[in-house]
Design an enzyme around this catalytic site. Sequence first.
Site, PDB file in Angstrom:
ATOM      1  N   ARG A  25       0.864  -1.179   0.000  1.00 30.20           N
ATOM      2  CA  ARG A  25       0.000   0.000   0.000  1.00 30.20           C
ATOM      3  C   ARG A  25       0.896   1.223   0.000  1.00 30.20           C
ATOM      4  NH1 ARG A  25      -2.643   1.251   4.556  1.00 30.20           N
ATOM      5  NH2 ARG A  25      -0.812   0.558   5.672  1.00 30.20           N
ATOM      6  N   ARG A  81      19.601  -7.595   4.069  1.00 33.37           N
ATOM      7  CA  ARG A  81      20.077  -6.345   3.499  1.00 33.37           C
ATOM      8  C   ARG A  81      20.777  -5.619   4.642  1.00 33.37           C
ATOM      9  NH1 ARG A  81      21.722  -4.280  -0.920  1.00 33.37           N
ATOM     10  NH2 ARG A  81      21.179  -2.112  -1.285  1.00 33.37           N
ATOM     11  N   GLU A  86      23.265   7.315   6.092  1.00 31.89           N
ATOM     12  CA  GLU A  86      22.885   5.892   6.062  1.00 31.89           C
ATOM     13  C   GLU A  86      23.039   5.362   4.645  1.00 31.89           C
ATOM     14  OE1 GLU A  86      19.458   5.340   8.701  1.00 31.89           O
ATOM     15  OE2 GLU A  86      18.688   3.993   7.171  1.00 31.89           O
ATOM     16  N   ASP A 138       8.882  -4.100  14.337  1.00 34.38           N
ATOM     17  CA  ASP A 138       9.040  -2.804  14.982  1.00 34.38           C
ATOM     18  C   ASP A 138       9.201  -3.058  16.484  1.00 34.38           C
ATOM     19  OD1 ASP A 138       9.202  -0.677  13.204  1.00 34.38           O
ATOM     20  OD2 ASP A 138       7.029  -0.638  12.862  1.00 34.38           O
ATOM     21  N   ARG A 159      19.631   8.487   3.666  1.00 31.41           N
ATOM     22  CA  ARG A 159      19.093   9.408   4.668  1.00 31.41           C
ATOM     23  C   ARG A 159      20.225  10.063   5.432  1.00 31.41           C
ATOM     24  NH1 ARG A 159      14.629   6.534   8.386  1.00 31.41           N
ATOM     25  NH2 ARG A 159      16.303   5.227   9.184  1.00 31.41           N
ATOM     26  N   TYR A 174      11.076  -8.817  10.091  1.00 29.02           N
ATOM     27  CA  TYR A 174      11.190  -7.440  10.550  1.00 29.02           C
ATOM     28  C   TYR A 174      10.144  -7.196  11.625  1.00 29.02           C
ATOM     29  CZ  TYR A 174      11.411  -2.523  11.127  1.00 29.02           C
ATOM     30  OH  TYR A 174      11.551  -1.288  11.709  1.00 29.02           O
ATOM     31  N   ARG A 231      -2.671  10.899   2.153  1.00 27.49           N
ATOM     32  CA  ARG A 231      -3.469  11.556   3.184  1.00 27.49           C
ATOM     33  C   ARG A 231      -3.934  12.899   2.636  1.00 27.49           C
ATOM     34  NH1 ARG A 231       0.173  11.920   8.277  1.00 27.49           N
ATOM     35  NH2 ARG A 231      -0.193   9.720   8.687  1.00 27.49           N
TER      36      ARG A 231
HETATM   37  P1  FDA Z   1      18.286  -7.074  18.474  1.00 24.47           P
HETATM   38  O1  FDA Z   1      18.984  -7.226  17.223  1.00 24.47           O
HETATM   39  O2  FDA Z   1      17.995  -5.740  19.015  1.00 24.47           O
HETATM   40  O3  FDA Z   1      18.940  -7.950  19.633  1.00 24.47           O
HETATM   41  C1  FDA Z   1      19.572  -9.188  19.380  1.00 24.47           C
HETATM   42  C2  FDA Z   1      20.831  -9.234  20.233  1.00 24.47           C
HETATM   43  O4  FDA Z   1      21.372 -10.554  20.206  1.00 24.47           O
HETATM   44  C3  FDA Z   1      21.929  -8.301  19.723  1.00 24.47           C
HETATM   45  O5  FDA Z   1      22.343  -7.437  20.758  1.00 24.47           O
HETATM   46  C4  FDA Z   1      23.056  -9.260  19.334  1.00 24.47           C
HETATM   47  O6  FDA Z   1      24.356  -8.733  19.580  1.00 24.47           O
HETATM   48  C5  FDA Z   1      22.778 -10.455  20.234  1.00 24.47           C
HETATM   49  N1  FDA Z   1      23.344 -11.709  19.737  1.00 24.47           N
HETATM   50  C6  FDA Z   1      23.165 -12.247  18.507  1.00 24.47           C
HETATM   51  N2  FDA Z   1      23.871 -13.399  18.408  1.00 24.47           N
HETATM   52  C7  FDA Z   1      24.494 -13.577  19.601  1.00 24.47           C
HETATM   53  C8  FDA Z   1      25.390 -14.566  20.099  1.00 24.47           C
HETATM   54  N3  FDA Z   1      25.792 -15.598  19.337  1.00 24.47           N
HETATM   55  N4  FDA Z   1      25.859 -14.452  21.365  1.00 24.47           N
HETATM   56  C9  FDA Z   1      25.480 -13.398  22.139  1.00 24.47           C
HETATM   57  N5  FDA Z   1      24.650 -12.420  21.701  1.00 24.47           N
HETATM   58  C10 FDA Z   1      24.163 -12.507  20.455  1.00 24.47           C
HETATM   59  N6  FDA Z   1      11.518  -0.160  15.170  1.00 24.47           N
HETATM   60  C11 FDA Z   1      10.636   0.824  15.519  1.00 24.47           C
HETATM   61  O7  FDA Z   1       9.650   0.536  16.209  1.00 24.47           O
HETATM   62  N7  FDA Z   1      10.853   2.113  15.143  1.00 24.47           N
HETATM   63  C12 FDA Z   1      11.931   2.488  14.395  1.00 24.47           C
HETATM   64  O8  FDA Z   1      12.078   3.669  14.064  1.00 24.47           O
HETATM   65  C13 FDA Z   1      12.863   1.475  14.026  1.00 24.47           C
HETATM   66  N8  FDA Z   1      13.958   1.777  13.304  1.00 24.47           N
HETATM   67  C14 FDA Z   1      14.788   0.788  12.839  1.00 24.47           C
HETATM   68  C15 FDA Z   1      15.854   1.130  12.011  1.00 24.47           C
HETATM   69  C16 FDA Z   1      16.676   0.129  11.503  1.00 24.47           C
HETATM   70  C17 FDA Z   1      17.826   0.497  10.606  1.00 24.47           C
HETATM   71  C18 FDA Z   1      16.405  -1.223  11.819  1.00 24.47           C
HETATM   72  C19 FDA Z   1      17.244  -2.335  11.230  1.00 24.47           C
HETATM   73  C20 FDA Z   1      15.378  -1.556  12.676  1.00 24.47           C
HETATM   74  C21 FDA Z   1      14.558  -0.556  13.200  1.00 24.47           C
HETATM   75  N9  FDA Z   1      13.521  -0.849  14.076  1.00 24.47           N
HETATM   76  C22 FDA Z   1      12.630   0.146  14.431  1.00 24.47           C
HETATM   77  C23 FDA Z   1      13.310  -2.233  14.571  1.00 24.47           C
HETATM   78  C24 FDA Z   1      14.009  -2.527  15.934  1.00 24.47           C
HETATM   79  O9  FDA Z   1      15.396  -2.334  15.782  1.00 24.47           O
HETATM   80  C25 FDA Z   1      13.703  -3.969  16.371  1.00 24.47           C
HETATM   81  O10 FDA Z   1      12.320  -4.101  16.609  1.00 24.47           O
HETATM   82  C26 FDA Z   1      14.410  -4.447  17.648  1.00 24.47           C
HETATM   83  O11 FDA Z   1      15.728  -4.026  17.709  1.00 24.47           O
HETATM   84  C27 FDA Z   1      14.368  -5.956  17.717  1.00 24.47           C
HETATM   85  O12 FDA Z   1      14.878  -6.423  18.955  1.00 24.47           O
HETATM   86  P2  FDA Z   1      15.483  -7.897  19.081  1.00 24.47           P
HETATM   87  O13 FDA Z   1      15.714  -8.143  20.523  1.00 24.47           O
HETATM   88  O14 FDA Z   1      14.642  -8.858  18.322  1.00 24.47           O
HETATM   89  O15 FDA Z   1      16.855  -7.857  18.255  1.00 24.47           O
END
Ligand code: FDA
Length: 367
Positions: free
Chosen positions: A170, A247, A298, A348, A278, A346, A174
């Site tokens: 979508r 990506r 970025e 949020d 950005r 993905y 607005r």
């Molecule tokens: P996250 O990746 O945060 O945590 C996983 C952890 O596991 C990491 O710290 C990693 O180091 C650790 N790990 C992995 N393997 C390991 C190992 N073998 N041993 C020890 N530790 C290990 N959302 C939103 O609501 N508003 C926003 O504006 C944005 N903006 C945004 C921008 C960008 C560029 C991205 C990529 C994502 C967003 N998000 C977002 C999404 C947001 O980042 C996401 O919802 C959370 O970070 C997810 O949290 P997790 O705990 O799932 O993963």
Amino acid sequence: MKDYLIVGSGLFGSVFAHEANKRGKKCLVIDKRNHLGGNVYCENIAGIQVHKYGAHIFHTNDEAIWQYVNQFVKFNNYVNSPVALAKGKLYNLPFNMNTFYQLWGVKTPAEAAEKLQHQIEQYGVPNPQNLEEQALSLVGKDIYDILIKEYTEKQWGKKATELPSFIIKRLPVRFRFDNNYFNDRFQGIPIGGYNGLINGLLDGIETLTDADYFADRTYYDNLAEKVVYTGKIDEYFAYEFGQLEYRSLRFETELLNQPNYQGNAVINYNDADIPFTRIIEHKHFEFGTQEKTVITREYPQNWTPEKEAYYPVNDDKNQRIYKQYRTKADTIEKVIFGGRLAEYRYYDMHQVIASALKTVKNEFQNQ
Ligand code: FDA
């Protein structure tokens, strides 16, 4: 012996740890990075909270989630209103009456709707086969050419005609003069940065940074009755069904000797000849008044295993691979797989918190 070893201190791991700790369970949270918080971690540069892994704006429609995070940290009233620079002109996003005025000079919703309808009739196709055709069918040629095509091609590193149409399901338009990017009822940035949220969640819980689970898996597994794993699911299974693709992004951060660089937290750079998508000016997330400012460019980039995995590639091939891992993961009783990397999706922030709370509910249903 701990009850839970939690691998990963992002929002999923931290929410799970907090809730388990509240129920009297002993937890150890480990993270391979040198800090806690996963991708919401903020770095303090010159008194400014810098979103190290990309701009993070908290938004949700779910009042319970909003109240949940507000237990730990207060949020400011930041409203995301990104601006796009394209072909030398600035445009407001998301597509709204301001954008239509900037594009076409139209001043009323009726004029804007008529113009848009005309564009869609002229350029839309009945059965869109790729992203370009899909966008033309949803918003017509002017918006596509100026505000979608080159930005999307930079983001994905592919021509819009080679991208699947489902990427753009979508394109909300607005017919109000309203630059608020999100439609959610609740929105803001934690005052003092996201680390306050993570510290609140992990208060009183044992944590260990610079600790990679795979450096000594047997040792870590023996520390606890159960494991909550939030790392990459393919890595957990030693890539036996193949590697899942992502990506990636590269961030270039600069401290500038001026108080205000671009006047907005987020400015998109749409044109193909600019390699970044950005520029984030972090102080505007918190209405900062410091003498200096920090900006981050970025750059989207192809992912290779040594780079950070940001966005899962949601195509059939990767989904097929993921399903094999998921099926195997479901047979392992003593491990809970959760979060964006273990579920290869993905999320949020509000969604990953909701998912962690649902996992907690299942895990502790009898308590
Ligand atoms: P996250 O990746 O945060 O945590 C996983 C952890 O596991 C990491 O710290 C990693 O180091 C650790 N790990 C992995 N393997 C390991 C190992 N073998 N041993 C020890 N530790 C290990 N959302 C939103 O609501 N508003 C926003 O504006 C944005 N903006 C945004 C921008 C960008 C560029 C991205 C990529 C994502 C967003 N998000 C977002 C999404 C947001 O980042 C996401 O919802 C959370 O970070 C997810 O949290 P997790 O705990 O799932 O993963």
